[in-house]
Design a protein around this motif. Structure first.
Motif, PDB file in Angstrom:
ATOM      1  N   PHE A  57      15.003 165.779  17.638  1.00  0.00           N
ATOM      2  CA  PHE A  57      14.943 164.641  16.726  1.00  0.00           C
ATOM      3  C   PHE A  57      16.219 163.822  16.844  1.00  0.00           C
ATOM      4  CE2 PHE A  57      11.022 165.437  14.818  1.00  0.00           C
ATOM      5  CZ  PHE A  57      10.892 166.792  14.544  1.00  0.00           C
ATOM      6  N   VAL A  58      16.056 162.513  16.750  1.00  0.00           N
ATOM      7  CA  VAL A  58      17.177 161.596  16.764  1.00  0.00           C
ATOM      8  C   VAL A  58      17.069 160.715  15.529  1.00  0.00           C
ATOM      9  CG1 VAL A  58      18.283 159.676  17.976  1.00  0.00           C
ATOM     10  CG2 VAL A  58      17.341 161.586  19.267  1.00  0.00           C
ATOM     11  N   ARG A  59      18.214 160.413  14.931  1.00  0.00           N
ATOM     12  CA  ARG A  59      18.195 159.628  13.703  1.00  0.00           C
ATOM     13  C   ARG A  59      19.349 158.632  13.731  1.00  0.00           C
ATOM     14  NH1 ARG A  59      17.698 162.520   7.727  1.00  0.00           N
ATOM     15  NH2 ARG A  59      17.417 160.606   6.500  1.00  0.00           N
ATOM     16  N   TYR A  60      19.096 157.451  13.170  1.00  0.00           N
ATOM     17  CA  TYR A  60      20.117 156.412  13.109  1.00  0.00           C
ATOM     18  C   TYR A  60      20.230 155.870  11.693  1.00  0.00           C
ATOM     19  CZ  TYR A  60      19.727 156.292  18.199  1.00  0.00           C
ATOM     20  OH  TYR A  60      19.714 156.632  19.535  1.00  0.00           O
ATOM     21  N   ALA A  61      21.431 155.472  11.334  1.00  0.00           N
ATOM     22  CA  ALA A  61      21.603 154.724  10.094  1.00  0.00           C
ATOM     23  C   ALA A  61      20.947 153.355  10.252  1.00  0.00           C
ATOM     24  CB  ALA A  61      23.091 154.557   9.786  1.00  0.00           C
ATOM     25  N   ASP A  62      20.420 152.831   9.186  1.00  0.00           N
ATOM     26  CA  ASP A  62      19.745 151.531   9.252  1.00  0.00           C
ATOM     27  C   ASP A  62      20.683 150.443   9.780  1.00  0.00           C
ATOM     28  OD1 ASP A  62      17.724 151.974   6.242  1.00  0.00           O
ATOM     29  OD2 ASP A  62      17.393 152.601   8.314  1.00  0.00           O
ATOM     30  N   SER A  63      21.951 150.565   9.481  1.00  0.00           N
ATOM     31  CA  SER A  63      22.913 149.529   9.855  1.00  0.00           C
ATOM     32  C   SER A  63      23.166 149.455  11.362  1.00  0.00           C
ATOM     33  CB  SER A  63      24.245 149.762   9.131  1.00  0.00           C
ATOM     34  OG  SER A  63      24.759 151.042   9.457  1.00  0.00           O
ATOM     35  N   VAL A  64      22.788 150.490  12.096  1.00  0.00           N
ATOM     36  CA  VAL A  64      23.051 150.495  13.539  1.00  0.00           C
ATOM     37  C   VAL A  64      21.774 150.585  14.362  1.00  0.00           C
ATOM     38  CG1 VAL A  64      25.266 151.607  13.112  1.00  0.00           C
ATOM     39  CG2 VAL A  64      23.297 152.993  13.822  1.00  0.00           C
ATOM     40  N   LYS A  65      20.645 150.732  13.696  1.00  0.00           N
ATOM     41  CA  LYS A  65      19.378 150.906  14.406  1.00  0.00           C
ATOM     42  C   LYS A  65      19.110 149.695  15.296  1.00  0.00           C
ATOM     43  CE  LYS A  65      16.682 153.200  11.777  1.00  0.00           C
ATOM     44  NZ  LYS A  65      15.730 153.573  10.694  1.00  0.00           N
ATOM     45  N   GLY A  66      18.758 149.969  16.544  1.00  0.00           N
ATOM     46  CA  GLY A  66      18.500 148.895  17.485  1.00  0.00           C
ATOM     47  C   GLY A  66      19.722 148.442  18.251  1.00  0.00           C
ATOM     48  N   ARG A  67      20.903 148.854  17.800  1.00  0.00           N
ATOM     49  CA  ARG A  67      22.148 148.461  18.486  1.00  0.00           C
ATOM     50  C   ARG A  67      22.866 149.654  19.109  1.00  0.00           C
ATOM     51  NH1 ARG A  67      26.309 146.536  15.617  1.00  0.00           N
ATOM     52  NH2 ARG A  67      25.756 147.659  13.701  1.00  0.00           N
ATOM     53  N   PHE A  68      22.770 150.824  18.465  1.00  0.00           N
ATOM     54  CA  PHE A  68      23.460 152.027  18.943  1.00  0.00           C
ATOM     55  C   PHE A  68      22.447 153.009  19.509  1.00  0.00           C
ATOM     56  CE2 PHE A  68      27.402 151.909  15.898  1.00  0.00           C
ATOM     57  CZ  PHE A  68      27.633 150.595  16.267  1.00  0.00           C
ATOM     58  N   THR A  69      22.898 153.777  20.498  1.00  0.00           N
ATOM     59  CA  THR A  69      22.051 154.805  21.089  1.00  0.00           C
ATOM     60  C   THR A  69      22.866 156.076  21.291  1.00  0.00           C
ATOM     61  OG1 THR A  69      20.763 153.132  22.286  1.00  0.00           O
ATOM     62  CG2 THR A  69      20.554 155.418  23.014  1.00  0.00           C
ATOM     63  N   ILE A  70      22.351 157.178  20.783  1.00  0.00           N
ATOM     64  CA  ILE A  70      22.997 158.468  20.992  1.00  0.00           C
ATOM     65  C   ILE A  70      22.305 159.184  22.143  1.00  0.00           C
ATOM     66  CG2 ILE A  70      21.522 159.712  19.335  1.00  0.00           C
ATOM     67  CD1 ILE A  70      24.020 161.331  18.528  1.00  0.00           C
ATOM     68  N   SER A  71      23.087 159.890  22.939  1.00  0.00           N
ATOM     69  CA  SER A  71      22.520 160.658  24.038  1.00  0.00           C
ATOM     70  C   SER A  71      23.397 161.872  24.283  1.00  0.00           C
ATOM     71  CB  SER A  71      22.403 159.807  25.308  1.00  0.00           C
ATOM     72  OG  SER A  71      23.677 159.360  25.726  1.00  0.00           O
TER      73      SER A  71
END
Length: 125
Positions: A57-71
């Motif tokens: 599972f991967v999760r992002y804060a709303d403030s960074v969704k679409g701009r940040f990518t974790i890998s």
């Protein structure tokens, strides 16, 4: 024990990109959940993005969704945070945290056992 070291921070202008790296040593890297948090003076440590080793599972804060990518690269024991379209509001010290592996991504920093020293990201307008 797990030793964690972050790198890749810097000073950039709005709209630029940075890639943060989190390198870990010690116990088995692939058995941990990993997350990125950020903190500005006087505020709590804010969840940015995380991944769970079991369930992928991967999760992002709303403030960074679409701009940040974790890998993650298990071969090199490294977790990355690719940050695009940076904004002045992204300015903070970024921390990498680790906790025993699970099937969910927790956003409260108190659940993470191991931390690096942090890397400063400064975005100017």
């Amino acid at each position: 024990q797990v030793q964690v070291v972050e790198s890749g921070g810097g000073s950039v202008q709005a709209g630029a990109s940075l890639r943060l790296s989190c390198t870990a040593s010690g116990r088995t890297f692939s058995s941990f959940d990993w997350a990125w948090f950020r903190q500005v003076p006087g505020k709590y440590r804010e969840f940015v993005s995380g991944l769970s080793v079991f369930g992928n599972f991967v999760r992002y804060a709303d403030s960074v969704k679409g701009r940040f990518t974790i890998s993650i690269n298990n071969a090199s024991n490294t977790v990355y945070l690719q940050m695009n379209s940076l904004k002045p509001g992204d300015t903070a010290v970024y921390y990498c945290g680790a906790r025993p592996g699970s099937s969910i991504v927790l956003i409260d920093s108190r659940h993470y056992n191991y931390w690096g020293q942090g890397t400063q990201v400064t975005v100017s307008s």
